[in-house]
Design a protein around this motif. Structure first.
Motif, PDB file in Angstrom:
ATOM      1  N   LEU A 150      37.841  77.944  56.316  1.00 41.38           N
ATOM      2  CA  LEU A 150      37.688  76.974  55.226  1.00 41.38           C
ATOM      3  C   LEU A 150      36.221  76.695  54.895  1.00 41.38           C
ATOM      4  CD1 LEU A 150      40.545  74.421  56.006  1.00 41.38           C
ATOM      5  CD2 LEU A 150      40.370  75.967  54.054  1.00 41.38           C
ATOM      6  N   SER A 151      35.345  76.877  55.851  1.00 40.08           N
ATOM      7  CA  SER A 151      33.905  76.717  55.614  1.00 40.08           C
ATOM      8  C   SER A 151      33.197  77.948  56.160  1.00 40.08           C
ATOM      9  CB  SER A 151      33.373  75.462  56.316  1.00 40.08           C
ATOM     10  OG  SER A 151      33.982  74.299  55.779  1.00 40.08           O
ATOM     11  N   PRO A 152      32.010  78.256  55.669  1.00 38.24           N
ATOM     12  CA  PRO A 152      31.260  79.393  56.217  1.00 38.24           C
ATOM     13  C   PRO A 152      31.030  79.204  57.721  1.00 38.24           C
ATOM     14  CG  PRO A 152      30.259  78.606  54.190  1.00 38.24           C
ATOM     15  CD  PRO A 152      31.295  77.600  54.566  1.00 38.24           C
ATOM     16  N   ARG A 153      31.294  80.246  58.484  1.00 40.73           N
ATOM     17  CA  ARG A 153      31.186  80.161  59.942  1.00 40.73           C
ATOM     18  C   ARG A 153      30.224  81.222  60.473  1.00 40.73           C
ATOM     19  NH1 ARG A 153      33.856  75.267  60.503  1.00 40.73           N
ATOM     20  NH2 ARG A 153      35.954  75.394  59.639  1.00 40.73           N
ATOM     21  N   GLU A 154      29.445  80.837  61.464  1.00 38.31           N
ATOM     22  CA  GLU A 154      28.576  81.806  62.139  1.00 38.31           C
ATOM     23  C   GLU A 154      29.307  82.492  63.282  1.00 38.31           C
ATOM     24  OE1 GLU A 154      24.645  80.161  63.110  1.00 38.31           O
ATOM     25  OE2 GLU A 154      25.136  78.516  61.735  1.00 38.31           O
ATOM     26  N   LEU A 155      30.340  81.821  63.804  1.00 36.43           N
ATOM     27  CA  LEU A 155      31.117  82.366  64.920  1.00 36.43           C
ATOM     28  C   LEU A 155      32.595  82.101  64.660  1.00 36.43           C
ATOM     29  CD1 LEU A 155      31.539  83.454  67.841  1.00 36.43           C
ATOM     30  CD2 LEU A 155      31.107  81.118  68.654  1.00 36.43           C
ATOM     31  N   LEU A 156      33.414  83.146  64.780  1.00 33.02           N
ATOM     32  CA  LEU A 156      34.866  83.024  64.693  1.00 33.02           C
ATOM     33  C   LEU A 156      35.448  83.361  66.062  1.00 33.02           C
ATOM     34  CD1 LEU A 156      36.582  82.427  62.081  1.00 33.02           C
ATOM     35  CD2 LEU A 156      34.233  83.172  61.626  1.00 33.02           C
ATOM     36  N   VAL A 157      36.265  82.449  66.611  1.00 32.69           N
ATOM     37  CA  VAL A 157      36.935  82.679  67.893  1.00 32.69           C
ATOM     38  C   VAL A 157      38.426  82.795  67.604  1.00 32.69           C
ATOM     39  CG1 VAL A 157      37.395  81.778  70.200  1.00 32.69           C
ATOM     40  CG2 VAL A 157      35.156  81.395  69.139  1.00 32.69           C
ATOM     41  N   LEU A 158      38.978  83.981  67.802  1.00 38.55           N
ATOM     42  CA  LEU A 158      40.373  84.260  67.451  1.00 38.55           C
ATOM     43  C   LEU A 158      41.140  84.675  68.701  1.00 38.55           C
ATOM     44  CD1 LEU A 158      39.718  86.349  64.199  1.00 38.55           C
ATOM     45  CD2 LEU A 158      40.074  83.879  64.398  1.00 38.55           C
ATOM     46  N   ASP A 159      42.120  83.853  69.066  1.00 37.06           N
ATOM     47  CA  ASP A 159      42.943  84.115  70.247  1.00 37.06           C
ATOM     48  C   ASP A 159      44.229  84.805  69.791  1.00 37.06           C
ATOM     49  OD1 ASP A 159      43.904  84.132  72.809  1.00 37.06           O
ATOM     50  OD2 ASP A 159      44.341  81.989  72.903  1.00 37.06           O
ATOM     51  N   GLU A 160      44.362  86.106  70.106  1.00 32.76           N
ATOM     52  CA  GLU A 160      45.525  86.910  69.703  1.00 32.76           C
ATOM     53  C   GLU A 160      45.764  86.819  68.187  1.00 32.76           C
ATOM     54  OE1 GLU A 160      46.872  88.883  71.744  1.00 32.76           O
ATOM     55  OE2 GLU A 160      46.488  88.097  73.744  1.00 32.76           O
ATOM     56  N   PRO A 161      44.811  87.235  67.355  1.00 33.84           N
ATOM     57  CA  PRO A 161      44.952  87.039  65.906  1.00 33.84           C
ATOM     58  C   PRO A 161      46.044  87.874  65.253  1.00 33.84           C
ATOM     59  CG  PRO A 161      43.026  88.381  66.380  1.00 33.84           C
ATOM     60  CD  PRO A 161      43.530  87.882  67.706  1.00 33.84           C
ATOM     61  N   THR A 162      46.479  88.978  65.899  1.00 34.82           N
ATOM     62  CA  THR A 162      47.513  89.812  65.284  1.00 34.82           C
ATOM     63  C   THR A 162      48.894  89.537  65.865  1.00 34.82           C
ATOM     64  OG1 THR A 162      47.049  91.620  66.843  1.00 34.82           O
ATOM     65  CG2 THR A 162      45.882  91.668  64.740  1.00 34.82           C
ATOM     66  N   ASN A 163      49.021  88.468  66.643  1.00 34.03           N
ATOM     67  CA  ASN A 163      50.315  88.138  67.243  1.00 34.03           C
ATOM     68  C   ASN A 163      51.360  87.883  66.159  1.00 34.03           C
ATOM     69  OD1 ASN A 163      52.210  87.424  69.265  1.00 34.03           O
ATOM     70  ND2 ASN A 163      51.752  85.257  68.957  1.00 34.03           N
ATOM     71  N   GLY A 164      52.491  88.597  66.212  1.00 40.05           N
ATOM     72  CA  GLY A 164      53.587  88.384  65.278  1.00 40.05           C
ATOM     73  C   GLY A 164      53.430  89.074  63.942  1.00 40.05           C
ATOM     74  N   LEU A 165      52.353  89.821  63.755  1.00 33.81           N
ATOM     75  CA  LEU A 165      52.136  90.470  62.461  1.00 33.81           C
ATOM     76  C   LEU A 165      52.820  91.833  62.401  1.00 33.81           C
ATOM     77  CD1 LEU A 165      48.367  89.737  61.761  1.00 33.81           C
ATOM     78  CD2 LEU A 165      50.355  88.459  60.998  1.00 33.81           C
ATOM     79  N   ASP A 166      53.330  92.182  61.219  1.00 38.59           N
ATOM     80  CA  ASP A 166      53.872  93.520  61.011  1.00 38.59           C
ATOM     81  C   ASP A 166      52.692  94.482  60.831  1.00 38.59           C
ATOM     82  OD1 ASP A 166      52.892  93.125  58.449  1.00 38.59           O
ATOM     83  OD2 ASP A 166      54.856  92.713  57.581  1.00 38.59           O
ATOM     84  N   PRO A 167      52.953  95.802  60.779  1.00 39.20           N
ATOM     85  CA  PRO A 167      51.831  96.760  60.678  1.00 39.20           C
ATOM     86  C   PRO A 167      50.902  96.491  59.504  1.00 39.20           C
ATOM     87  CG  PRO A 167      53.836  97.909  61.288  1.00 39.20           C
ATOM     88  CD  PRO A 167      54.236  96.495  61.004  1.00 39.20           C
ATOM     89  N   GLN A 168      51.476  96.112  58.345  1.00 36.34           N
ATOM     90  CA  GLN A 168      50.628  95.830  57.186  1.00 36.34           C
ATOM     91  C   GLN A 168      49.766  94.601  57.438  1.00 36.34           C
ATOM     92  OE1 GLN A 168      50.050  97.647  54.549  1.00 36.34           O
ATOM     93  NE2 GLN A 168      48.586  96.144  53.766  1.00 36.34           N
TER      94      GLN A 168
END
Length: 318
Positions: A150-168
Motif C-alpha cells: 500500500l505504500s512504497p517499501r524498502e523491504l518486503l518480508v513475505l512468509d510463504e507468499p505462494t501458499n494456496g496459489l494455482d500455477p498462474q
C-alpha cells in the motif's frame, strides 16, 4: 546490509527455538529463507519485525537497531507473516482501506489511488468489490501481498507468499517479486518451495533445528555441494586413469544392469568448488585418446544441498 543479526537467539522455557543466528541480507537481494517445519524461520522473522523479543543477540533492519527504532523501521517495511487475516464480510477494497487507515504514516488523500494500484499489481482488480469470505485461499494470499504494497517499501518480508496459489497465480507472484526487486526493494521470502526459491532468489539461508547452517548467494551454495559427471566411452580403463588424475575417482555404472552399446558408463562425484570446467575434462580425456561418446554434468540442486545440510526433507504441509 538490509537485515543483519548477530548471535540472535530465542528461548521458550527450556526450548532453544533460535540458536545464535548471524543473518546477513544484502541490499536489493531477493533472499530465500529456507528450513523444515520447526526450524525457527517464523520465530526469526517475528524477532526481525519486533513482534517477538529476542532472548539474546542483536537485530539491525534498514541500518537501525530493532526493536529500539521500531517506529522508524516498520513504516519502510511491508510484511505478510503467517498468512493474511481480513474482515470476511467486507470487500477486498474495504479491507485495504481499513488496514491503511490504521497506519499512522498513511496519507488519507492518496488512499483510494494506492489501494486501487495495489489491487491491480496483484491481479485482484476484478474482485475488488467482492466480499473476502468469497475469496479463494490464493486470492486472500494476494490480498495480503497487496496490503504490504500500500505504500512504497524498502523491504518486503513475505512468509510463504505462494501458499494456496494455482500455477498462474504462482507465476504472477514470482513476476511481482522480481519487479519489486527491480524497483530497488529488498525482498525476504520464507518458503518451503525450493523450486520457487531457485527461480526467484539471488541469495538464500538454510535453517535447521534453530541454527543457521548455510547462507550466501545461490551460486555459492550450489558451488559448496557436489557435482556428478557421467561419461560414456569404450575406453573405460584410460578414462578412469584420467578422471583419477583430475581428482574424480570414477565408478562403473551398469545403468540398472543394461549394457550400453557404445561402451561403458563411468560416473564420478567431486565437490563443485574443486571440479574442473566440463570442457577441460573432455579436452583431457580426448588428449589421452579416450573416445567420448557421451558426457553430462549434473549439479547438486538446492533441494539436494538442503538434505545434505539438514538430513531432512520438507514437510509440504508447513
Amino acid at each position: 546490509m538490509t537485515i543483519e543479526t548477530q548471535g540472535l537467539s530465542k528461548r521458550f522455557g527450556h526450548q532453544l527455538a533460535v540458536d545464535n543466528v548471524d543473518l546477513a541480507v544484502p541490499h536489493g537481494a531477493v533472499f530465500g529463507f529456507l528450513g523444515p517445519n520447526g526450524s525457527g524461520k517464523t520465530t526469526t522473522i517475528r524477532m526481525l519485525l519486533g513482534l517477538a523479543a529476542a532472548s539474546a543477540g542483536t537485530v539491525s533492519v534498514l541500518g537501525l537497531p530493532m526493536p529500539q527504532r521500531l517506529h522508524e523501521v516498520l513504516p519502510r517495511v511491508g510484511a505478510l507473516v503467517e498468512g493474511p487475516a481480513f474482515y470476511p464480510f467486507l470487500s477486498g477494497t474495504a479491507n485495504l482501506h481499513r488496514l491503511d487507515a490504521a497506519g499512522r504514516h498513511a496519507a488519507p488523500a492518496t488512499r483510494t489511488a494506492r489501494v486501487a494500484s495495489a489491487l491491480e499489481r496483484v491481479g485482484l482488480s476484478h474482485a475488488a468489490g467482492k466480499r473476502v469470505h468469497a475469496y479463494s485461499l490464493g486470492m486472500k494470499q494476494r490480498l495480503g501481498i497487496a496490503n504490504a504494497l500500500l505504500s512504497p517499501r524498502e523491504l518486503l518480508v513475505l512468509d510463504e507468499p505462494t501458499n494456496g496459489l494455482d500455477p498462474q497465480g504462482t507465476r504472477e507472484v514470482r513476476s511481482l517479486v522480481r519487479s519489486l526487486a527491480a524497483d530497488g526493494a529488498t525482498v525476504f521470502v520464507s518458503s518451503h518451495l525450493l523450486a520457487e526459491v531457485e527461480q526467484i532468489c539471488t541469495h538464500a539461508a538454510i535453517m535447521s533445528a534453530g541454527r543457521l547452517v548455510a547462507q550466501g548467494p545461490l551460486a555459492e551454495l550450489r558451488q559448496a555441494g557436489e557435482t556428478r559427471i557421467r561419461l560414456l566411452t569404450p575406453d573405460a580403463g584410460t578414462a578412469s586413469e584420467v578422471l583419477l588424475r583430475l581428482g574424480m575417482p570414477p565408478e562403473r555404472s551398469p545403468e540398472a544392469g543394461t549394457p550400453e552399446p557404445d561402451g561403458d558408463v563411468l560416473t564420478a562425484v567431486a565437490a563443485a568448488s574443486r571440479l574442473a570446467a566440463p570442457e577441460d575434462i573432455v579436452a583431457e580425456l580426448v588428449a589421452a585418446g579416450v573416445r567420448v561418446r557421451g558426457f553430462s554434468v549434473e549439479r547438486e540442486s538446492l533441494e539436494e544441498r538442503f538434505v545434505a545440510l539438514t538430513g531432512e526433507g520438507f514437510d509440504i504441509a508447513q
